[in-house]
Design a protein around this motif. Structure first.
Motif, PDB file in Angstrom:
ATOM      1  N   GLN A  13       0.756  -1.100   0.098  1.00 21.90           N
ATOM      2  CA  GLN A  13      -0.094  -0.042   0.080  1.00 21.90           C
ATOM      3  C   GLN A  13       0.878   1.401   0.016  1.00 21.90           C
ATOM      4  O   GLN A  13       1.993   1.083   0.520  1.00 21.90           O
ATOM      5  N   LEU A  14       0.476   2.318  -0.507  1.00 16.91           N
ATOM      6  CA  LEU A  14       1.078   3.374  -0.651  1.00 16.91           C
ATOM      7  C   LEU A  14       1.284   3.935   0.843  1.00 16.91           C
ATOM      8  O   LEU A  14       0.310   4.028   1.540  1.00 16.91           O
ATOM      9  N   ILE A  15       2.465   4.474   1.141  1.00 13.53           N
ATOM     10  CA  ILE A  15       2.940   4.784   2.636  1.00 13.53           C
ATOM     11  C   ILE A  15       2.214   6.134   2.910  1.00 13.53           C
ATOM     12  O   ILE A  15       2.190   7.182   2.015  1.00 13.53           O
ATOM     13  N   THR A  16       1.655   6.380   3.911  1.00 15.51           N
ATOM     14  CA  THR A  16       1.160   7.542   4.649  1.00 15.51           C
ATOM     15  C   THR A  16       1.439   7.787   6.169  1.00 15.51           C
ATOM     16  O   THR A  16       1.836   6.647   6.695  1.00 15.51           O
ATOM     17  N   PRO A  17       1.516   8.885   6.540  1.00 16.43           N
ATOM     18  CA  PRO A  17       1.847   9.027   8.006  1.00 16.43           C
ATOM     19  C   PRO A  17       0.830   8.277   8.989  1.00 16.43           C
ATOM     20  O   PRO A  17       1.297   7.541  10.018  1.00 16.43           O
ATOM     21  N   LYS A  83      13.892   7.318  -6.278  1.00 16.26           N
ATOM     22  CA  LYS A  83      13.531   6.060  -6.687  1.00 16.26           C
ATOM     23  C   LYS A  83      12.498   5.481  -5.722  1.00 16.26           C
ATOM     24  O   LYS A  83      12.893   5.435  -4.638  1.00 16.26           O
ATOM     25  N   GLU A  84      11.432   4.630  -5.912  1.00 19.94           N
ATOM     26  CA  GLU A  84      10.366   4.218  -5.558  1.00 19.94           C
ATOM     27  C   GLU A  84      10.999   2.616  -4.912  1.00 19.94           C
ATOM     28  O   GLU A  84      11.548   1.863  -5.530  1.00 19.94           O
ATOM     29  N   TRP A  85      10.477   2.471  -3.684  1.00 13.73           N
ATOM     30  CA  TRP A  85      10.826   1.029  -3.013  1.00 13.73           C
ATOM     31  C   TRP A  85       9.904   0.562  -2.168  1.00 13.73           C
ATOM     32  O   TRP A  85       8.804   1.252  -2.071  1.00 13.73           O
ATOM     33  N   LEU A  86      10.008  -0.687  -1.952  1.00 13.30           N
ATOM     34  CA  LEU A  86       9.278  -1.447  -0.845  1.00 13.30           C
ATOM     35  C   LEU A  86       9.661  -1.775   0.439  1.00 13.30           C
ATOM     36  O   LEU A  86      10.933  -2.125   0.409  1.00 13.30           O
ATOM     37  N   LEU A  87       8.953  -2.015   1.192  1.00  9.00           N
ATOM     38  CA  LEU A  87       9.323  -2.402   2.618  1.00  9.00           C
ATOM     39  C   LEU A  87       8.232  -3.256   3.328  1.00  9.00           C
ATOM     40  O   LEU A  87       6.984  -2.648   3.344  1.00  9.00           O
ATOM     41  N   ALA A  88       8.515  -4.457   3.899  1.00  6.99           N
ATOM     42  CA  ALA A  88       7.514  -5.221   4.644  1.00  6.99           C
ATOM     43  C   ALA A  88       7.865  -4.869   6.172  1.00  6.99           C
ATOM     44  O   ALA A  88       9.220  -4.758   6.629  1.00  6.99           O
ATOM     45  N   ALA A 104       2.599  -6.046   7.097  1.00  7.91           N
ATOM     46  CA  ALA A 104       2.077  -5.267   6.150  1.00  7.91           C
ATOM     47  C   ALA A 104       3.403  -4.964   5.462  1.00  7.91           C
ATOM     48  O   ALA A 104       4.470  -4.822   5.592  1.00  7.91           O
ATOM     49  N   ALA A 105       2.899  -4.525   4.046  1.00  8.30           N
ATOM     50  CA  ALA A 105       4.058  -3.927   2.931  1.00  8.30           C
ATOM     51  C   ALA A 105       3.482  -2.705   2.543  1.00  8.30           C
ATOM     52  O   ALA A 105       2.476  -2.193   2.404  1.00  8.30           O
ATOM     53  N   PHE A 106       4.560  -1.864   2.431  1.00  9.95           N
ATOM     54  CA  PHE A 106       4.601  -0.272   1.795  1.00  9.95           C
ATOM     55  C   PHE A 106       5.156  -0.026   0.606  1.00  9.95           C
ATOM     56  O   PHE A 106       6.417  -0.612   0.632  1.00  9.95           O
ATOM     57  N   ARG A 107       4.657   0.769  -0.266  1.00 16.58           N
ATOM     58  CA  ARG A 107       5.186   1.312  -1.405  1.00 16.58           C
ATOM     59  C   ARG A 107       5.821   2.860  -0.695  1.00 16.58           C
ATOM     60  O   ARG A 107       4.906   3.519  -0.348  1.00 16.58           O
ATOM     61  N   ILE A 108       6.825   2.951  -0.826  1.00 10.86           N
ATOM     62  CA  ILE A 108       7.716   4.291  -0.397  1.00 10.86           C
ATOM     63  C   ILE A 108       8.209   5.177  -1.624  1.00 10.86           C
ATOM     64  O   ILE A 108       8.966   4.773  -2.253  1.00 10.86           O
ATOM     65  N   ALA A 123      11.801  -6.076   6.779  1.00  6.13           N
ATOM     66  CA  ALA A 123      12.065  -7.035   5.482  1.00  6.13           C
ATOM     67  C   ALA A 123      12.439  -6.030   4.378  1.00  6.13           C
ATOM     68  O   ALA A 123      11.090  -5.454   3.963  1.00  6.13           O
ATOM     69  N   GLY A 124      13.666  -6.125   3.837  1.00  5.08           N
ATOM     70  CA  GLY A 124      13.610  -4.747   2.727  1.00  5.08           C
ATOM     71  C   GLY A 124      14.901  -4.134   3.105  1.00  5.08           C
ATOM     72  O   GLY A 124      15.710  -4.304   3.780  1.00  5.08           O
ATOM     73  N   PRO A 125      15.026  -2.918   2.021  1.00  6.85           N
ATOM     74  CA  PRO A 125      14.088  -2.648   0.943  1.00  6.85           C
ATOM     75  C   PRO A 125      14.360  -3.687  -0.023  1.00  6.85           C
ATOM     76  O   PRO A 125      15.113  -4.127  -0.473  1.00  6.85           O
ATOM     77  N   TYR A 126      13.037  -3.437  -0.962  1.00  5.41           N
ATOM     78  CA  TYR A 126      13.072  -4.057  -2.155  1.00  5.41           C
ATOM     79  C   TYR A 126      12.465  -3.336  -3.183  1.00  5.41           C
ATOM     80  O   TYR A 126      11.930  -2.224  -2.947  1.00  5.41           O
ATOM     81  N   PHE A 127      12.835  -3.666  -4.440  1.00  9.40           N
ATOM     82  CA  PHE A 127      12.392  -2.655  -5.602  1.00  9.40           C
ATOM     83  C   PHE A 127      12.603  -3.401  -6.850  1.00  9.40           C
ATOM     84  O   PHE A 127      13.257  -4.187  -6.832  1.00  9.40           O
ATOM     85  N   ASP A 128      12.374  -2.601  -8.106  1.00  8.99           N
ATOM     86  CA  ASP A 128      12.460  -3.188  -9.340  1.00  8.99           C
ATOM     87  C   ASP A 128      13.581  -2.487 -10.060  1.00  8.99           C
ATOM     88  O   ASP A 128      13.814  -3.088 -11.100  1.00  8.99           O
ATOM     89  N   HIS A 129      14.195  -1.551  -9.618  1.00  8.04           N
ATOM     90  CA  HIS A 129      15.373  -0.967 -10.430  1.00  8.04           C
ATOM     91  C   HIS A 129      16.498  -2.014  -9.978  1.00  8.04           C
ATOM     92  O   HIS A 129      16.657  -2.729  -9.426  1.00  8.04           O
TER      93      HIS A 129
END
Length: 163
Positions: A13-17, A83-88, A104-108, A123-129
């Motif tokens: 999910q897109l991260i928010t505060p 660059k956007e990244w992901l974190l669980a 939970a997982a977030f798109r940052i 767990a992460g960071p994960y990304f597609d770059h």
């Protein structure tokens, strides 16, 4: 024959505060001269020597079976070059493992960074770059003396994938 690993998918999910609050803080740009307040990273770095550095990570997919927490400090992470990244993540617990239903997982987006609360499982960071350079603020010995890891594969025959 050993049973096959169970693969659980986490939708990022897109991260928010607000949605990241159980795990830490989301820090975005503020105007120069803004007074320090609760929207600034609330850091815990008094248990050692703070270390601020840039780490280069290479793309390694979106699957994981280990999750880590740090019990002596907060940790701040952010990507360079927008660059956007992901974190669980899972909220801090007093138990020796995270609560499975709390992961939970977030798109940052690359225009903000995160501060993980003391004890937040991550767990992460994960990304597609191909690679991303991240700035990292923790203690100088965090990865040696403050690295509590839980292995889902070993304990629950479980693997996760961020989608």
């Amino acid at each position: 024959m050993a049973p096959a690993n169970l693969l659980k998918q986490l939708t990022a999910q897109l991260i928010t505060p607000t949605n990241f609050q159980p795990y830490g803080q989301v820090i975005s740009a503020s105007t120069d001269g803004k007074a320090y307040d609760c929207t600034d990273a609330q850091l815990v770095l008094h248990n050692g020597i703070p270390r601020f550095y840039i780490m280069r990570l290479h793309q390694r997919g979106r699957k994981f079976y280990t999750i880590t927490r740090h019990l002596k400090c907060t940790q701040c992470l952010g990507s360079l070059a927008g660059k956007e990244w992901l974190l669980a993540v899972a909220p801090p617990t007093s138990a020796t493992q995270p609560e499975l239903d709390q992961i939970a997982a977030f798109r940052i987006p690359g225009d903000r960074f995160i501060k993980l609360e003391v004890g937040t499982w991550h767990a992460g960071p994960y990304f597609d770059h191909e690679f991303i350079d991240f700035y990292n603020l923790e203690l100088s010995d965090t990865n040696i003396n403050d690295h509590d890891t839980y292995n889902f594969l070993q304990h629950a025959n479980l693997e996760w994938e961020i989608v």
